[in-house]
Scaffold this motif. Structure first.
Motif, PDB file in Angstrom:
ATOM      1  N   GLU A 638       9.667 -11.630  10.866  1.00  0.00           N
ATOM      2  CA  GLU A 638       8.245 -12.188  10.610  1.00  0.00           C
ATOM      3  C   GLU A 638       7.168 -11.105  11.161  1.00  0.00           C
ATOM      4  N   SER A 641       7.187  -7.986   8.648  1.00  0.00           N
ATOM      5  CA  SER A 641       6.766  -8.357   7.469  1.00  0.00           C
ATOM      6  C   SER A 641       5.218  -8.423   7.396  1.00  0.00           C
ATOM      7  N   GLU A 659       1.658  -8.533   3.927  1.00  0.00           N
ATOM      8  CA  GLU A 659       2.327  -9.778   3.388  1.00  0.00           C
ATOM      9  C   GLU A 659       1.493 -10.892   3.691  1.00  0.00           C
TER      10      GLU A 659
END
Length: 939
Positions: A638, A641, A659
């Motif tokens: 997470e 990204s 992202e």
């Protein structure tokens, strides 16, 4: 301990002699005097064989306890005196109780020499000579019956004396009370009247029983309303008392030292002791001496103790509370049938064999005095749980109660992440295996022992069980363990598993607690740094389990230990020590109070790294870890990204939306968000102005470089587009093209040299001078800033006929990301020490984005210094930045930036940088012309 003050003997070699000192309740230690060294030793004899020591008065203000001075206690005719710490504690408590009840008393007489006592043979004189007797009376102005003094003493002292196998003596006199602690020649309590006429002797004895009973009753009331019924056993699911409280280790006989640690119940009329049925089976034999307890305690000496009144301190506390609950809740009293007794084979049809908990005083069988049907006993069992018992079982017409082992008279509990453990004493025959090194004699309470019997599956913390940390020798059931070791282990397991999508990494505890013999067999006491640390419960030797994937080696494990365990050790004022061995890692508390790392041998080093370099790297890592600067997100995928690190200027750069923005596009629009528009009046009115600015910048670029079509497009769509809102497709296009433009144009930042970069908040121009003057470099000195700054701040007249001006790139009508992006670009080009100049926390909060670049993304920055012009705001600024730092450490991606958050410090503005708000003038022709009011002043 709550019920007894330990007499601490301290031995010190002085020349060829040994000096012995005794510590009193005041905390003061007095040196013991040998009476035979005095000219008149007979004056200081101990006629009652109390075991008290002789001391020399060293000063009038020397205290034996909180309010008892040596001068208050000793004879005025001699500088030498006898005293006992346990007795002094009783006297102090008695005086304090009376003072708190407005009946202040004092010591009329304490120790007396044989000359003071004369030929007197009364106990008052004999115990006075022994240093274990006092006469107490009321201070001037107090009007009260002296029996109130006796009342206070009998409330408090019997339990204090019981803990050292002594009894209380009270003589009620006309104007005072004599109080003493019995010695070796008296083996039962002593109660007499000598001149007091308000009571008869029998009446006095009845009141004594009432007073002692009153002293046993606990203070306060327990609320048992939430305690459920006990159907058969408590806890539910228990299969035996031993499965809950641990099996018998060493059955206690009356001759054992452990027998002195048991407690005799002192009450007379509040509990019935009715084990007369079995007395005849053993009493009077060659090996058994029984004492009939049915009429009351017979004395506290080892020989006089009543077996069925004797129990462990933990059980004693339960019985005291349970008796009070029985009287208050069910209006009944208790009958104790069996408590402790010698472990005689076959007693009670096998219930009292050598394995019985009764032999350690940890079990009692009891009933209610009046009603013992199933319902009545169920209610008593419920109250027993409320009273703190560890195990209850219905046995038909009586209950069996059992408790865990416990050290001392008051429970000492240690909280682990998932459970609370009880400190215990080790049986004397086993003490040599668990004894602490002599240098820890005064710190024994800081290293408690726990009982692991029947508790191996108890979870101490996540993935951590008692069985992992105890001795591997099955006979060694006791262990020491610091909670930080468990926390450390749990964090290590979590760290290696939190990024896995399948399978699990296991970490084995190869070695936890070790006894003295075990560590002697394993370690060299002179050269092995692990010696004694396992004994203290402050270390573990760990290794990855079988089948662990590649990359999970001892260096990873050691690095995780530094990252995760270093900070939690720091929280409890300890430093972590890490040792790297061939296939395992040692983690423990550092013995010298400093972070320590070592390798078993050169072969344990990572490839291509020498010992000095590796240790330096790990020491640096430790510094980052305890400061919370290790970038370690909860979700690595997470974090990586979502990471959006700025890039250096380059013609090959191409902006990509992060992202987080792509996710936002996939979400349903929020009706409360700003709706982007390009058709506003402001956009229409400023179209030509924007075109002019695009052309102006293009001419600047063309002077230095013939722009390519991509640059022209980026320029046009950065400064030429108009649209509202700070999100949405219009603003995103601006970000993309402005970012591309700033990276592609042939104008640099010029702040790549170390230690030159300065930042200030554009919302507070007062700090601009600190950042930009005096030889430092700020964004205003960047060629790229000069290209776009005029445009960014451009003003225009909406109505040419009026003088009112507005911002061309208004934050609402037409927000422009160029300056924010330029600051991030400037930050990613910085190196070395970077300085921020702010007034307060608002300033530093407004600079969060560039601060993040310097602290999370820019690997060339070594330190961030934040200078605060308002000293009162330094703490607030520090807290803001510390909060950012912790957030970035748990949300950043180390592969897309820094492995550690950049260290920072918050400072006052240097003296030479301070500006005074004053004015100076210069003369031009015949006029005085005012200069800039801000000038540098050297203080």
């Amino acid at each position: 301990m709550d019920l007894v003050l330990k007499t601490v003997l301290l031995s010190v070699f002085v020349g060829d002699a040994i000096t012995v000192s005794v510590r009193f309740p005041s905390g003061q230690s007095l040196t013991v005097i040998d009476p035979s060294t005095l000219e008149n030793p007979s004056s200081f004899e101990d006629p009652k064989d109390t075991g008290s020591h002789l001391y020399q008065a060293t000063g009038k203000q020397t205290k034996l306890s909180l309010n008892i001075r040596v001068a208050d206690f000793k004879s005025s005719s001699s500088e030498y005196f006898r005293a006992d710490p346990t007795f002094i504690r009783c006297v102090q408590k008695t005086l304090t109780y009376l003072q708190n009840n407005d009946k202040a008393a004092y010591i009329i007489s304490g120790f007396m020499t044989s000359e003071d006592a004369g030929a007197g043979t009364k106990v008052q004189a004999l115990y006075g000579r022994s240093g274990c007797g006092v006469q107490l009376g009321y201070k001037e102005g107090v009007t009260a019956d002296v029996r109130e003094i006796a009342h206070a003493a009998l409330l408090l002292c019997p339990t204090i004396f019981e803990a050292v196998q002594r009894d209380v003596g009270v003589v009620l006199m006309a104007d005072r009370v004599h109080l003493h602690m019995t010695g070796g020649t008296d083996t039962e309590p002593y109660f007499q009247m000598d001149g007091y006429t308000a009571w008869h002797q029998d009446e006095f004895l009845e009141h004594i029983k009432e007073y002692i009973n009153e002293g046993i009753v606990p203070v306060g009331n327990l609320d048992c309303s939430s305690i459920p019924d006990v159907e058969t056993r408590y806890p539910t699911g228990a299969v035996s008392p031993e499965s809950v409280v641990g099996a018998v280790d060493y059955p206690i006989t009356r001759q054992d030292e452990e027998f002195k640690k048991l407690v005799q119940y002192q009450g007379y009329n509040d509990i019935s002791f009715l084990d007369t049925e079995h007395l005849a089976d053993w009493c009077g034999t060659e090996t058994v001496t029984c004492v009939d307890c049915t009429e009351g305690p017979q004395g506290n000496s080892v020989e006089k103790r009543c077996a069925d009144r004797v129990m462990s301190a933990r059980m004693y506390n339960v019985i005291r509370r349970l008796q009070k609950l029985a009287v208050n809740e069910i209006h009944d009293s208790l009958v104790i049938n069996d408590a402790w007794d010698e472990p005689y084979e076959g007693k009670l049809n096998g219930d009292w064999g050598e394995g019985s908990l009764h032999t350690e005083g940890r079990a009692v069988t009891l009933q209610r005095y009046n009603d013992n049907n199933e319902h009545d006993l169920k209610e008593l069992a419920r109250l027993a749980v409320c009273a703190g018992v560890d195990y209850v079982e219905h046995k038909g017409d009586y209950l069996l109660l059992a408790v865990k082992k416990m050290k001392g008279a008051v429970a000492t509990t240690i909280s682990f992440p998932n459970v609370v453990l009880l400190s215990v004493d080790v049986p004397t025959p086993l003490m040599a295996e668990y004894k602490l090194p002599s240098e820890f004699d005064d710190e024994a309470d800081n290293y408690p022992l726990f009982d692991s019997d029947s508790k191996g599956d108890t979870m101490l913390g996540n993935n951590a069980f008692i069985s992992q940390f105890v001795s591997r020798e099955t006979n060694n059931r006791y262990f020491r363990l610091r909670p930080i070791i468990v926390r450390c282990y749990s964090l290590l397991v979590y760290q290696d598993n939190k990024y896995l999508t399948e399978g699990a990494i296991t970490i084995k505890v190869l070695r936890g607690f070790l006894t003295n013999q075990e560590q002697r067999n394993l370690f060299d006491p002179l050269f092995d740094k692990r010696y004694n640390i396992h004994l203290l419960g402050e270390a573990m030797q760990i290794a990855y389990g079988e089948g662990t994937p590649d990359g999970f080696d001892v260096h990873r494990l050691a690095q995780n230990a530094i990252d995760k365990c270093g900070p939690i050790f720091e929280q409890v004022a300890e430093k972590v020590a890490v040792g790297i061995y061939k296939d395992s890692v040692y983690v423990g508390v550092s013995v010298d109070g400093e972070f320590s790392i070592w390798l078993d041998n050169q072969a344990s080093l990572p490839p291509g790294v020498d010992m000095a370099t590796y240790k330096e790297q790990m020491e640096t890592r430790y510094d980052h870890a305890i400061a919370g600067r290790v970038v370690d997100p909860d979700s690595m995928a997470e974090a990586c990204s979502l990471a959006d690190p700025p890039q250096m200027q380059s013609v090959d750069y191409e902006h990509k939306h992060p992202e987080l923005l792509r996710r936002r596009k996939r979400q349903a629009p929020d009706p409360n968000e700003c709706v982007p528009r390009t058709d506003t009046k402001a956009c229409i009115d400023t179209a030509q102005h924007r075109t002019n600015e695009v052309n102006r910048i293009q001419r600047i670029i063309e002077r230095k470089h013939l722009p390519k079509k991509d640059i022209e497009t980026a320029l046009s769509k950065c400064f030429g587009i108009c649209g509202t809102c700070l999100q949405g497709s219009i603003y995103e296009d601006k970000v993309e093209h402005c970012n591309n433009l700033l990276h592609w144009v042939p104008f640099g930042l010029k702040n790549e040299a170390p230690d030159v970069t300065n930042f200030y908040s554009r919302d507070n121009m007062e700090t601009r001078r600190y950042a930009c003057e005096g030889g430092g470099h700020c964004i205003e000195k960047s060629p790229l800033f000069a290209v776009i700054a005029d445009t960014v701040d451009k003003l225009y007249r909406p109505d040419p006929t009026k003088s009112v001006k507005e911002a061309l790139y208004d934050s609402i009508e037409n927000p422009l990301p160029a300056m924010r992006l330029l600051n991030s670009l400037y930050a990613i080009h910085a190196a070395g020490v970077v300085k921020f100049w702010v007034k307060d926390e608002s300033d530093i909060t407004s600079m969060k984005d560039v601060l993040k670049v310097n602290m999370l993304y820019n690997t060339k920055v070594s330190k961030v210094q934040i200078y605060v012009t308002s000293s009162v705001s330094k703490k607030a600024v520090y807290q803001v930045v510390q909060g950012f730092s912790k957030d970035w450490a748990t949300s950043g991606c180390p592969s897309k930036g820094r492995e550690f958050i950049t260290p920072f410090e918050v400072l006052d503005v240097p003296v030479g940088k301070i500006f005074r708000n004053c004015k100076r003038f210069r003369t031009k022709g015949s006029k005085r012309e005012e200069k800039d009011p801000l000038i540098t002043v050297q203080w």
